[in-house]
Design a protein around this motif. Sequence first.
Motif, short mmCIF file in Angstrom:
data_model
loop_
_atom_site.label_atom_id
_atom_site.label_comp_id
_atom_site.label_asym_id
_atom_site.label_seq_id
_atom_site.Cartn_x
_atom_site.Cartn_y
_atom_site.Cartn_z
N GLY A 62 26.97 47.27 45.49
CA GLY A 62 28.30 47.60 45.91
C GLY A 62 28.58 46.63 46.90
O GLY A 62 29.99 46.33 46.60
N ASP A 63 28.12 45.85 47.87
CA ASP A 63 28.28 44.83 48.91
C ASP A 63 28.86 43.20 47.33
O ASP A 63 30.40 42.90 47.28
CB ASP A 63 27.62 44.19 49.89
N PHE A 64 27.81 44.15 46.16
CA PHE A 64 28.21 42.19 45.11
C PHE A 64 29.08 42.76 45.13
O PHE A 64 30.02 42.34 44.47
CB PHE A 64 26.97 42.51 44.10
N PHE A 65 29.67 44.01 43.91
CA PHE A 65 31.18 43.98 43.10
C PHE A 65 32.49 44.30 44.80
O PHE A 65 33.26 43.61 44.34
CB PHE A 65 30.74 45.63 43.07
N ALA A 66 32.53 44.13 46.24
CA ALA A 66 32.81 44.22 46.62
C ALA A 66 33.37 42.95 47.22
O ALA A 66 34.90 42.33 47.10
CB ALA A 66 33.05 45.06 48.75
N GLY A 67 32.76 41.30 46.84
CA GLY A 67 32.41 40.53 46.68
C GLY A 67 32.99 39.88 45.73
O GLY A 67 34.01 38.92 45.11
N ARG A 68 33.12 40.53 44.71
CA ARG A 68 34.11 40.38 43.48
C ARG A 68 35.79 40.71 42.71
O ARG A 68 36.20 40.35 42.43
CB ARG A 68 33.40 40.89 41.43
N LEU A 69 35.75 41.53 43.82
CA LEU A 69 37.25 42.03 43.85
C LEU A 69 37.98 40.99 44.33
O LEU A 69 38.92 40.87 43.64
CB LEU A 69 37.27 43.18 44.94
N PRO A 70 37.83 39.83 45.25
CA PRO A 70 38.39 38.66 45.23
C PRO A 70 39.26 37.71 44.06
O PRO A 70 40.30 37.54 43.77
CB PRO A 70 38.55 37.70 46.91
N LEU A 71 38.09 37.91 43.28
CA LEU A 71 37.98 37.47 41.78
C LEU A 71 38.97 37.78 41.08
O LEU A 71 39.90 37.16 40.50
CB LEU A 71 37.12 36.99 41.17
N GLN A 72 38.61 39.70 41.49
CA GLN A 72 39.46 39.99 40.23
C GLN A 72 40.88 39.96 40.97
O GLN A 72 42.21 40.00 39.86
CB GLN A 72 39.35 41.53 40.44
N GLU A 73 41.24 39.80 42.01
CA GLU A 73 42.48 39.85 42.04
C GLU A 73 43.32 38.47 42.03
O GLU A 73 44.81 38.43 41.87
CB GLU A 73 42.95 40.08 44.08
N ALA A 74 42.34 37.65 41.87
CA ALA A 74 42.61 36.53 41.65
C ALA A 74 43.10 35.60 40.05
O ALA A 74 43.20 34.93 39.55
CB ALA A 74 41.82 35.13 41.80
N GLY A 75 43.30 37.05 39.47
CA GLY A 75 42.79 37.06 37.73
C GLY A 75 41.48 35.84 37.68
O GLY A 75 41.79 35.83 36.27
N LEU A 76 40.95 36.18 38.53
CA LEU A 76 39.95 35.06 37.83
C LEU A 76 38.34 35.82 36.74
O LEU A 76 37.25 35.78 36.32
CB LEU A 76 38.81 34.37 38.82
#
Length: 174
Positions: A27-41
């Motif tokens: 869950g922490d790993f995927f939470a850490g990827r949400l900013p990348l998702q929001e940035a379109g990466l």
Amino acid sequence: MTVGIAIRVARPADIARLSSTLGTPHGDFFAGRLPLQEAGLGEVLVAWRGGAPVGAVFVSWDVADEPEVRKHLADVPMISHLQVADAHRHRGVGRTLLRHAEQRLRWRGHTRVLLGVDKSNEVARRLYEWLGYVQPDEPELCDLGAEPGRTADPAAETYDILVADLYRGGPGWP
């Protein structure tokens, strides 16, 4: 797609449920990827069955962290951290997540994809190879993450890069 499985891009509210299903580290790993998702990466994709998350994967089209990957596969997007809840393994959830991730990359105009597989995870490696992923010829793309001089089991901490053509046919794919 496997019957009863729906795949969608993660929402911030999904992370707590993923942590509950897959465990806090995932869950922490995927939470850490949400900013990348929001940035379109990239995108966190979540597999749902019966209204509950049963798996997830991260798809990135950002620059790879590993210098070896940047050198040999600079423009190739990456699929990482494919996770399926224990109770739902060996039921097509992982393959469905992988298929959906690859389709999203084709929609974005990519022709190849890469992923890393832990040396210790023979089950995953056999699945990826059965689905058409291959080890590139470059020796620098083997044994990534190894620490020179370490005496502990290096296989538990090292991984190899596998690559696939997004337009391949083969077993498990339509």
